[in-house]
Design a protein around this motif. Sequence first.
Motif, PDB file in Angstrom:
ATOM      1  N   PHE A   1     -21.765 -22.476  28.248  1.00 44.16           N
ATOM      2  CA  PHE A   1     -20.946 -22.069  29.394  1.00 44.16           C
ATOM      3  C   PHE A   1     -21.881 -21.794  30.553  1.00 44.16           C
ATOM      4  CE2 PHE A   1     -18.426 -20.432  25.726  1.00 44.16           C
ATOM      5  CZ  PHE A   1     -17.359 -21.295  25.869  1.00 44.16           C
ATOM      6  N   GLU A   2     -21.357 -21.983  31.757  1.00 43.91           N
ATOM      7  CA  GLU A   2     -22.164 -21.659  32.935  1.00 43.91           C
ATOM      8  C   GLU A   2     -21.322 -20.838  33.898  1.00 43.91           C
ATOM      9  OE1 GLU A   2     -23.915 -24.960  34.971  1.00 43.91           O
ATOM     10  OE2 GLU A   2     -25.350 -23.653  36.006  1.00 43.91           O
ATOM     11  N   TRP A   3     -21.773 -19.624  34.147  1.00 45.09           N
ATOM     12  CA  TRP A   3     -21.111 -18.790  35.158  1.00 45.09           C
ATOM     13  C   TRP A   3     -21.797 -19.065  36.487  1.00 45.09           C
ATOM     14  CZ3 TRP A   3     -22.646 -15.020  38.632  1.00 45.09           C
ATOM     15  CH2 TRP A   3     -21.633 -14.293  39.243  1.00 45.09           C
ATOM     16  N   LYS A   4     -21.013 -19.552  37.433  1.00 42.20           N
ATOM     17  CA  LYS A   4     -21.583 -19.845  38.750  1.00 42.20           C
ATOM     18  C   LYS A   4     -21.187 -18.751  39.731  1.00 42.20           C
ATOM     19  CE  LYS A   4     -21.494 -24.779  37.967  1.00 42.20           C
ATOM     20  NZ  LYS A   4     -20.466 -25.707  37.550  1.00 42.20           N
ATOM     21  N   ILE A   5     -22.084 -18.443  40.645  1.00 44.39           N
ATOM     22  CA  ILE A   5     -21.798 -17.392  41.615  1.00 44.39           C
ATOM     23  C   ILE A   5     -20.548 -17.781  42.406  1.00 44.39           C
ATOM     24  CG2 ILE A   5     -22.621 -16.279  43.720  1.00 44.39           C
ATOM     25  CD1 ILE A   5     -25.445 -16.465  42.526  1.00 44.39           C
ATOM     26  N   PRO A   6     -19.522 -16.921  42.368  1.00 45.61           N
ATOM     27  CA  PRO A   6     -18.257 -17.289  43.019  1.00 45.61           C
ATOM     28  C   PRO A   6     -18.314 -17.119  44.532  1.00 45.61           C
ATOM     29  CG  PRO A   6     -18.063 -15.137  42.003  1.00 45.61           C
ATOM     30  CD  PRO A   6     -19.450 -15.602  41.726  1.00 45.61           C
ATOM     31  N   GLN A   7     -17.284 -17.648  45.199  1.00 43.18           N
ATOM     32  CA  GLN A   7     -17.215 -17.517  46.659  1.00 43.18           C
ATOM     33  C   GLN A   7     -16.883 -16.099  47.086  1.00 43.18           C
ATOM     34  OE1 GLN A   7     -14.535 -21.148  47.077  1.00 43.18           O
ATOM     35  NE2 GLN A   7     -15.235 -20.847  49.167  1.00 43.18           N
ATOM     36  N   TRP A   8     -16.110 -15.395  46.221  1.00 46.08           N
ATOM     37  CA  TRP A   8     -15.605 -14.085  46.621  1.00 46.08           C
ATOM     38  C   TRP A   8     -15.888 -13.037  45.560  1.00 46.08           C
ATOM     39  CZ3 TRP A   8     -12.157 -18.207  45.537  1.00 46.08           C
ATOM     40  CH2 TRP A   8     -11.864 -19.034  46.623  1.00 46.08           C
ATOM     41  N   SER A   9     -15.899 -11.792  45.995  1.00 43.04           N
ATOM     42  CA  SER A   9     -15.861 -10.670  45.063  1.00 43.04           C
ATOM     43  C   SER A   9     -14.433 -10.148  45.137  1.00 43.04           C
ATOM     44  CB  SER A   9     -16.872  -9.607  45.501  1.00 43.04           C
ATOM     45  OG  SER A   9     -16.694  -8.431  44.747  1.00 43.04           O
ATOM     46  N   ASN A  10     -13.567 -10.682  44.281  1.00 46.04           N
ATOM     47  CA  ASN A  10     -12.144 -10.313  44.338  1.00 46.04           C
ATOM     48  C   ASN A  10     -11.608 -10.036  42.937  1.00 46.04           C
ATOM     49  OD1 ASN A  10     -11.881 -12.791  43.142  1.00 46.04           O
ATOM     50  ND2 ASN A  10     -10.862 -13.784  44.852  1.00 46.04           N
ATOM     51  N   THR A  11     -10.317  -9.762  42.863  1.00 44.06           N
ATOM     52  CA  THR A  11      -9.700  -9.367  41.593  1.00 44.06           C
ATOM     53  C   THR A  11      -9.913 -10.424  40.517  1.00 44.06           C
ATOM     54  OG1 THR A  11      -8.060  -8.114  42.800  1.00 44.06           O
ATOM     55  CG2 THR A  11      -7.475  -8.762  40.563  1.00 44.06           C
ATOM     56  N   ILE A  12      -9.605 -11.679  40.845  1.00 45.29           N
ATOM     57  CA  ILE A  12      -9.694 -12.746  39.845  1.00 45.29           C
ATOM     58  C   ILE A  12     -11.144 -12.933  39.367  1.00 45.29           C
ATOM     59  CG2 ILE A  12      -9.493 -15.276  39.581  1.00 45.29           C
ATOM     60  CD1 ILE A  12      -6.780 -14.045  39.488  1.00 45.29           C
ATOM     61  N   GLU A  13     -12.089 -12.918  40.289  1.00 42.71           N
ATOM     62  CA  GLU A  13     -13.482 -13.175  39.888  1.00 42.71           C
ATOM     63  C   GLU A  13     -14.062 -12.017  39.073  1.00 42.71           C
ATOM     64  OE1 GLU A  13     -14.712 -16.032  39.884  1.00 42.71           O
ATOM     65  OE2 GLU A  13     -13.178 -16.923  41.162  1.00 42.71           O
ATOM     66  N   ARG A  14     -13.605 -10.795  39.368  1.00 43.04           N
ATOM     67  CA  ARG A  14     -14.050  -9.660  38.545  1.00 43.04           C
ATOM     68  C   ARG A  14     -13.562  -9.841  37.109  1.00 43.04           C
ATOM     69  NH1 ARG A  14     -11.658  -6.538  42.864  1.00 43.04           N
ATOM     70  NH2 ARG A  14     -13.238  -6.573  44.474  1.00 43.04           N
ATOM     71  N   ASP A  15     -12.307 -10.264  36.995  1.00 43.09           N
ATOM     72  CA  ASP A  15     -11.741 -10.454  35.656  1.00 43.09           C
ATOM     73  C   ASP A  15     -12.384 -11.644  34.951  1.00 43.09           C
ATOM     74  OD1 ASP A  15     -10.072  -8.294  35.840  1.00 43.09           O
ATOM     75  OD2 ASP A  15      -8.318  -9.434  36.483  1.00 43.09           O
ATOM     76  N   ARG A  16     -12.639 -12.705  35.693  1.00 43.41           N
ATOM     77  CA  ARG A  16     -13.237 -13.905  35.082  1.00 43.41           C
ATOM     78  C   ARG A  16     -14.656 -13.594  34.564  1.00 43.41           C
ATOM     79  NH1 ARG A  16     -12.440 -19.468  36.574  1.00 43.41           N
ATOM     80  NH2 ARG A  16     -11.721 -18.871  38.647  1.00 43.41           N
TER      81      ARG A  16
END
Lengths: 86, 598
Positions: free
Chosen positions: B431-446
């Motif tokens: 798996f690869e976690w890539k730095i997301p565009q946002w610090s938001n609800t969905i990305e915190r959960d992901r």
Amino acid sequence: MMKTKAEGGTKTRKGKAAEPIRTGRAMIRPDATAHLKGVREGNTKGHYAHQKGHLPDGRSTAARSTGINPRAHDAIDPRMPNLSPA
Amino acid sequence: MAIRSQKAPEDQRTLVDMSWDPITRIIGNLGIYTKIDFSNKEVVECKSTSSLFRGYSVFMRGKDPRDSHFITSRICGICGDNHATCSVYAQNMAYGIKTPPLGEMIVNLGEAAEYMFDHTIFQDNLVFVDFCEQMVKETNPSLLRRAETTEAPRGHIHGYRTIADIMRAFNPFTGAAYREALQMSRLTREMFCLMEGRHVHPSTLYPGGVGTVATPQVFTDYLVRLLRALDFIKKAVPMNDDIFDFFYEAMPGYEEVGRRRVMLGCWGAFQDPDVVDYDYRTMNDWGRSMFVTPGIVLDGQLLTTNLVDINLGIRILLGSSYYDDWEGEETFVTHDPLGNPVDQRHPWNQTTLPRPQKRDLENGNYSWVMSPRWYDSRSGDYLALDTGGGPIARLWTTALAGLVDTGTVKATGHSVQINLPKSAAMPEMQFEWKIPQWSNTIERDRARVYFIAYAAAMAVHFVEQALGEVRAGRTKVFTDFDVPEDGVGCGFHEAVRGVLSHHMVIRDGKIANYHPYPPTPWNASPRDIYGTPGPYEDAVQGMHIFEENGPENFKGIDIMRTVRSFDPCLPCGVHMYLGDGQVIRKVHSPTLGTSVSG
């Protein structure tokens, strides 16, 4: 009023009055810290060296696990790692 | 961003007070008070408040320092071992000792199991209640209709054909994913107990080492369970990706929910036994060697990975909290062991002076939580860092720093690669976690599910190393020490939901000052003396509401998802107050067979 245990109020199974438990004079308050200065505890320096079966180089022998004929549980060949039982 | 620009002029707004108090923790200490503009579907104002005073920093004084990890472990009923571990780190520094390598690996293995346990139970049994079929049916019926006809892109891995099938699997008590997660949390808890003796207040964790007897058996027992957990994780990650991608796709603009400026803090986890010596003077070196890199990320840039800088920048501010100021109180540590000056508002110098008072949400104090901030010496700002529930900050700093490379985990500078070995039912996977565009609800959960995979991959690494040590016969797991008359120590660790620090001052062999700073004070902090809102407040304030219900049967699902994305411990009960004087009380009692509410 019911007598407390200390007052000899409780009875043994056979119906005899139980002897009150004799205790010494309390030396600390019950809520005092569990650690008292001067009392050597498990962490005190030098305790590792006194523990049986723990060697100075960080290895161990079966004596750390049992006091009953520990050598019989040691590795057959001294070059082998000594995996003592838990 | 388009949504934020649709704000109505203030004089045309009708604001409704909406409050959820208590939200979190089984003793219930977090309340969220909002003003919502229903006509424009926007949360205009948010305040987070805590009605619980703990006082650990008050009653730790005068106690024997050796008791501190046992006592502070009781701060939390779910991540108490993180406190014990952090306290042990602080004590090691104060006593001038280090844990032998095998002991350090045992602690790392215990903590990895804890991350896997806690994140799984929170994500699948608590967070996903907000994303399950029953909940979505009540809050966004049109979204559920769309989910019924949307194929799950990774269905061939996790076995659910449509997004609605995944949502059904999240239904509490009856859903397959919900029930499997409960079994998984039992398994990971067993892994934890093998290493640290007891969950959640470890019985075999001490300064200088552990009491766990290191045998091949104990590590193979751990490994057997880990491999079973890997099967679950390999399905959970794609399933999480499917559901979160669907939310972005089906509700354009959802990325704005819970979004705040990228201001993340991570204090690092998993010590490297080859490097760490717990000496403050070399803290930057062993901090950077940790297998989760400590750091502060501001607007996507890594400000620092130096634990000394992180330590010296911590400031505990007041402003909306029920305490008196300690500016004139004793200064315990004027300079750190490197000679740097230590601020009076630093935890080493804090004196807790509680001042109970009536809550005043309008113009006064409204919370028992203080306002921890990180002083950015370049800009002079007091940054209200958040942890994003822990994983997003850990992965972000680790990814940017690019220091971790164990084979099972590799930080690339822009992502984190996680390699999981073959397990009973699933092949080897990456798996690869890539730095997301946002610090938001969905990305915190992901990020949470990716960190479960990260912890599992690190556990594979640690267990191999530990078995190597045992097979080489190096079985020493503890070291002896004497408690000094005077000393200072600080421990930096990651509690499951984010940054954790313990600061201790020893005088005359006793604790003179002790301040634990867990993640929730950072996340749930109220407005500070400069008027800066805390992260919960900041994330909810200005948020667009996607829920289809009006004020009459409003559930506040988007607000709840946001607050829960920060992982504020266990939600238990919610009662709801509507501003027109009508009080609706909803107590959520999880019972098999009832519909989901609250």
